[in-house]
Design a protein around this motif. Sequence first.
Motif, short mmCIF file in Angstrom:
data_model
loop_
_atom_site.label_atom_id
_atom_site.label_comp_id
_atom_site.label_asym_id
_atom_site.label_seq_id
_atom_site.Cartn_x
_atom_site.Cartn_y
_atom_site.Cartn_z
N TYR A 1 9.03 1.71 -5.44
CA TYR A 1 7.97 0.82 -5.01
C TYR A 1 7.24 0.38 -6.66
CZ TYR A 1 4.01 -1.55 -3.65
OH TYR A 1 2.92 -2.36 -3.26
N TYR B 1 4.37 10.29 -5.85
CA TYR B 1 4.83 9.15 -6.52
C TYR B 1 6.02 9.21 -7.43
CZ TYR B 1 0.58 6.26 -5.07
OH TYR B 1 -0.06 5.89 -4.24
N PHE C 1 8.97 6.31 -3.34
CA PHE C 1 7.46 5.67 -3.88
C PHE C 1 7.82 5.11 -5.21
CE2 PHE C 1 5.39 8.68 -0.83
CZ PHE C 1 4.31 8.05 -0.42
N TYR D 1 6.99 6.72 5.40
CA TYR D 1 6.44 8.04 4.95
C TYR D 1 5.77 8.97 5.78
CZ TYR D 1 6.67 4.35 1.17
OH TYR D 1 7.30 3.18 0.29
#
Length: 252
Positions: free
Chosen positions: A230, A221, A227, A135
Motif C-alpha cells: 500500500y 507495515y 501493508f 486485515y
Amino acid sequence: MEYTVSQLAKLSGVSNRTLRYYDQIGLLEPARISSSGYRIYGKAEVDMLQQIIFYRELDVSIEEIKNIIQQPEFDQAKALELHFQNLKQKRSRLDKIIDTVEKTIAYTKGEIAMQDKEKFEGLKAREIQENEHEYGNEIREKYSNNAVDESNAKFKDMTEAEYNEWRKLENEIIELLPKAYQTGDPSSEIAQRLAAKHKAWLMYTWPDYTKEAHAGLAEMYVADERFSAYYDKYVEGGAQFLRDAIIAFVKE
C-alpha cells in the motif's frame, strides 16, 4: 449417499468445472474413482464442500481455504460456528448499507429528510467490512478482538466532518510520504511531521494511544506485504521509511 461430479454440482450450485478444478489443486478430492472413470463423492466430501462454499462466501481465497482445511487440527463443528458468526456480522453490515442506499434514494427523490450522519452509515459500514476482510485476522491477533471492536465502534460514530478530516489526513500522509522519503532521514522535520499526522489519523479510530501500539503497527507495515504494498506504491521503500519515522517519533 454418493454423487458424481454433475450430481454434486446440481446439488451444491458449484459448477462441474469448479469441482474438477478443486480436485486438480487438491482442495476437494473425490472419495474414489469409479470403474468407468467417474469421480465419486461421499458424505465427507459433501460436508467439506459446504465448508469451502462458506469460506468463499466470506471472500477467503482458495489458497487460504486450502491451508485452513488441511490443518491437522481443523474442526468442522468449530468452523461452522465461526462461519455462523461471521455471516451474521456480514449480513448486519450489508443490511446497514442497503438501508442507507434505500434512504438515500428516497432522499434524492425528495420523499424523506435525511440527517448528515445517516448518509455516512452505509459508507462507514463498507469501510469496516473491507478492512476486516483485508486485515482483520492479523489486526485482531495483534491487538485483541476487544480493541478492534472498540476501534470499529469509534469509526461508526464519526460525524461527517470527522470522516472528511480523517480522509483529508490520509491524503496528506500519502502526499507527504514521498517528500519525506527524499530526505533519507526518518528523524528529519518533515519525516516527523509525517509521523505526527499518522498519529492524528489513527486517533480518529483508536480508542486509546500508546507509543508501543503505534510502533507495533509501524512494524506490521514492513512485516506484512499487503501493508508494504500500500505505501510502497507511492514511493518504493515508503513503508519502511514510514516505519522508521514512526519509531523515531515514539522515542521522542
